[in-house]
Design a protein around this motif. Structure first.
Motif, short mmCIF file in Angstrom:
data_model
loop_
_atom_site.label_atom_id
_atom_site.label_comp_id
_atom_site.label_asym_id
_atom_site.label_seq_id
_atom_site.Cartn_x
_atom_site.Cartn_y
_atom_site.Cartn_z
N GLY A 235 1.93 -14.67 -26.85
CA GLY A 235 2.35 -13.33 -27.22
C GLY A 235 3.41 -13.44 -28.30
N ARG A 236 4.44 -12.59 -28.24
CA ARG A 236 5.56 -12.73 -29.17
C ARG A 236 6.48 -13.87 -28.77
NH1 ARG A 236 4.44 -7.07 -29.55
NH2 ARG A 236 4.00 -6.57 -31.74
N TRP A 237 6.26 -14.42 -27.59
CA TRP A 237 6.94 -15.61 -27.09
C TRP A 237 5.89 -16.48 -26.42
CZ3 TRP A 237 6.22 -15.91 -21.83
CH2 TRP A 237 5.86 -14.71 -21.18
N PHE A 238 6.27 -17.72 -26.10
CA PHE A 238 5.34 -18.62 -25.42
C PHE A 238 6.02 -19.19 -24.18
CE2 PHE A 238 3.74 -22.88 -24.51
CZ PHE A 238 2.38 -22.61 -24.36
N GLY A 239 5.32 -19.15 -23.06
CA GLY A 239 5.89 -19.68 -21.83
C GLY A 239 4.90 -20.48 -21.03
N LEU A 240 5.43 -21.42 -20.25
CA LEU A 240 4.63 -22.18 -19.30
C LEU A 240 5.15 -21.89 -17.90
CD1 LEU A 240 4.37 -25.68 -21.04
CD2 LEU A 240 2.57 -23.96 -20.84
N PHE A 241 4.24 -21.56 -17.00
CA PHE A 241 4.58 -21.26 -15.62
C PHE A 241 3.79 -22.18 -14.69
CE2 PHE A 241 5.09 -17.41 -18.07
CZ PHE A 241 6.21 -16.77 -17.54
N SER A 242 4.42 -22.57 -13.59
CA SER A 242 3.69 -23.29 -12.55
C SER A 242 3.68 -22.44 -11.29
CB SER A 242 4.34 -24.65 -12.26
OG SER A 242 5.63 -24.49 -11.68
N LEU A 243 2.56 -22.48 -10.57
CA LEU A 243 2.42 -21.74 -9.33
C LEU A 243 3.03 -22.57 -8.21
CD1 LEU A 243 1.22 -19.23 -7.93
CD2 LEU A 243 -0.85 -20.58 -7.54
N GLU A 244 4.00 -22.00 -7.53
CA GLU A 244 4.67 -22.73 -6.47
C GLU A 244 3.71 -23.03 -5.32
OE1 GLU A 244 8.37 -23.65 -6.52
OE2 GLU A 244 7.19 -23.68 -8.35
N PRO A 245 3.84 -24.20 -4.69
CA PRO A 245 3.00 -24.54 -3.54
C PRO A 245 3.19 -23.52 -2.43
CG PRO A 245 4.20 -26.46 -4.33
CD PRO A 245 4.77 -25.28 -5.04
N GLU A 246 2.21 -23.43 -1.54
CA GLU A 246 2.29 -22.48 -0.44
C GLU A 246 3.53 -22.74 0.41
OE1 GLU A 246 -1.29 -22.45 1.79
OE2 GLU A 246 -2.56 -21.97 0.07
N ARG A 247 4.17 -21.68 0.85
CA ARG A 247 5.36 -21.78 1.68
C ARG A 247 5.31 -20.65 2.70
NH1 ARG A 247 9.99 -21.87 -2.33
NH2 ARG A 247 8.53 -22.99 -3.65
N ALA A 248 6.38 -20.51 3.47
CA ALA A 248 6.39 -19.50 4.52
C ALA A 248 6.14 -18.10 3.97
CB ALA A 248 7.72 -19.54 5.27
N ASP A 249 6.73 -17.82 2.80
CA ASP A 249 6.50 -16.53 2.15
C ASP A 249 5.11 -16.56 1.52
OD1 ASP A 249 6.45 -14.24 0.69
OD2 ASP A 249 8.21 -14.70 -0.54
N PRO A 250 4.18 -15.72 1.97
CA PRO A 250 2.80 -15.79 1.45
C PRO A 250 2.66 -15.25 0.04
CG PRO A 250 3.02 -13.95 2.96
CD PRO A 250 4.33 -14.70 3.03
N ALA A 251 3.65 -14.52 -0.47
CA ALA A 251 3.53 -13.95 -1.81
C ALA A 251 3.54 -15.05 -2.86
CB ALA A 251 4.68 -12.98 -2.06
N PRO A 252 2.62 -15.00 -3.83
CA PRO A 252 2.61 -16.03 -4.89
C PRO A 252 3.91 -16.01 -5.69
CG PRO A 252 0.58 -14.73 -4.91
CD PRO A 252 1.54 -14.02 -4.00
N ARG A 253 4.40 -17.19 -6.02
CA ARG A 253 5.62 -17.30 -6.81
C ARG A 253 5.38 -18.22 -7.99
NH1 ARG A 253 10.83 -18.65 -3.42
NH2 ARG A 253 11.78 -17.84 -5.33
N TRP A 254 5.77 -17.75 -9.18
CA TRP A 254 5.60 -18.51 -10.41
C TRP A 254 6.96 -18.99 -10.89
CZ3 TRP A 254 0.88 -19.65 -12.45
CH2 TRP A 254 -0.20 -18.92 -11.98
N ARG A 255 7.02 -20.27 -11.26
CA ARG A 255 8.26 -20.85 -11.80
C ARG A 255 8.11 -21.00 -13.31
NH1 ARG A 255 10.95 -26.37 -9.57
NH2 ARG A 255 11.23 -24.98 -7.78
#
Length: 324
Positions: A235-255
């Motif tokens: 986009g107007r910026w560039f980013g790299l995200f990793s999907l956090e491994p499964e944990r107690a909180d079921p909601a997906p989390r991106w780092r």
């Protein structure tokens, strides 16, 4: 790693919570007053040709006797647009291979009329075959922009390679779930909102069209307990995200692992100033390199990002193109 001060992005990680899942800020935060990379590349290429006889004039045809074929074991990569030298990978003394930036003389040295090149898809597969038919000089970059004739297949990501490259043995692709895409869209919207964009400016395309999901390898356990599922967002910026491994909180989390907003802070830029082109595995170690196309409008280039631990490091950039 690039960290320049003063930088209006330096406070974002904690103040705006963009990296709330991070133990540390993303590896790369670029915010400088330097010209866009493609313009710098063009100037360096032009200045490199100190010998008047080595100057390439705009419109000059590629010499019929140009170039030398790649020696055994070498890969030569051409950028997506225009097709100009990008980087090479050559065997080293230890039996492995090493990535090298292109040299000014490669503008002629790699341009072998009649040579066969392969088109590379978004996840490193070979998707087409093309024959080099000629080229046209451009004095701004002091390079030949090469032309090809399609032999089979398609152009894919636009990247072309000749020599010893082999497509990845395993697929580098993965598909985020609906919940994972929704969570990522929220993070992306946060970052989009940081930059002032004129009301009449075109918005960036949908997330699916500006992103590239890819799988990293866990080489020697260096990412034990860490995610191997990553996604690149342009986009107007560039980013790299990793999907956090499964944990107690079921909601997906991106780092957020990497952020380059150099073009965005220079002012108005195209909606896709950064485009993730392809995840490739040029060195065959199972951990893919990334190719990003960058454009500020009048100039553009391709950049190679090389995997390094928990993020990526900047590698070679292409000669680039320009309308200046």
């Amino acid at each position: 790693m690039h960290r320049h001060a003063p930088c209006p992005l330096a406070h974002l990680w904690l103040g705006l919570g963009l990296c709330s899942a991070c133990a540390a800020p993303p590896t790369t935060t670029r915010c400088t007053d330097t010209p866009p990379a493609a313009v710098t590349n063009a100037a360096q290429a032009r200045d490199a040709a100190e010998d008047p006889a080595a100057r390439i004039t705009t419109g000059a045809p590629l010499p019929a006797d140009a170039g030398v074929p790649a020696p055994p074991g070498e890969q030569r990569w051409l950028a997506s647009d225009p097709h100009v030298p990008f980087f090479s990978l050559r065997p080293d003394e230890d039996g492995g291979s090493r990535i090298h930036a292109h040299e000014p003389e490669d503008c002629t040295g790699w341009a072998v009329p009649g040579s066969r090149w392969h088109a590379v898809g978004r996840h490193g597969a070979l998707v087409g075959a093309f024959v080099l038919t000629g080229g046209e000089g451009y004095d701004v970059t002091n390079c030949y922009e090469l032309g090809f004739e399609r032999e089979s297949g398609e152009l894919g990501s636009g990247l072309l390679v000749t020599g010893a490259y082999q497509a990845p043995a395993r697929s580098l692709a993965w598909t985020p779930s609906a919940a994972e895409r929704t969570a990522l869209a929220g993070r992306v919207a946060e970052i989009d909102g940081l930059f002032e964009v004129p009301a009449h400016a075109d918005p960036p395309p949908a997330l699916a069209e500006r992103s590239l999901a890819f799988v990293r390898a866990d080489i020697e356990g260096e990412r034990e307990g860490d995610s191997t599922r990553w996604i690149a967002v342009g986009g107007r910026w560039f980013g790299l995200f990793s999907l956090e491994p499964e944990r107690a909180d079921p909601a997906p989390r991106w780092r957020l692992r990497y952020l380059d907003a150099e073009l965005a802070v220079h002012g108005f830029v195209p909606p896709m100033a950064y485009t993730p082109l392809a995840a490739i595995d040029a060195d065959g170690d199972g951990d893919p390199e990334l190719v990003v196309h960058r454009s500020d409008g009048p100039s553009w280039d391709d950049l190679l990002l090389i995997p390094g631990g928990t993020s990526y490091d900047e590698g070679p950039m292409s000669t680039g193109g320009a309308t200046i």
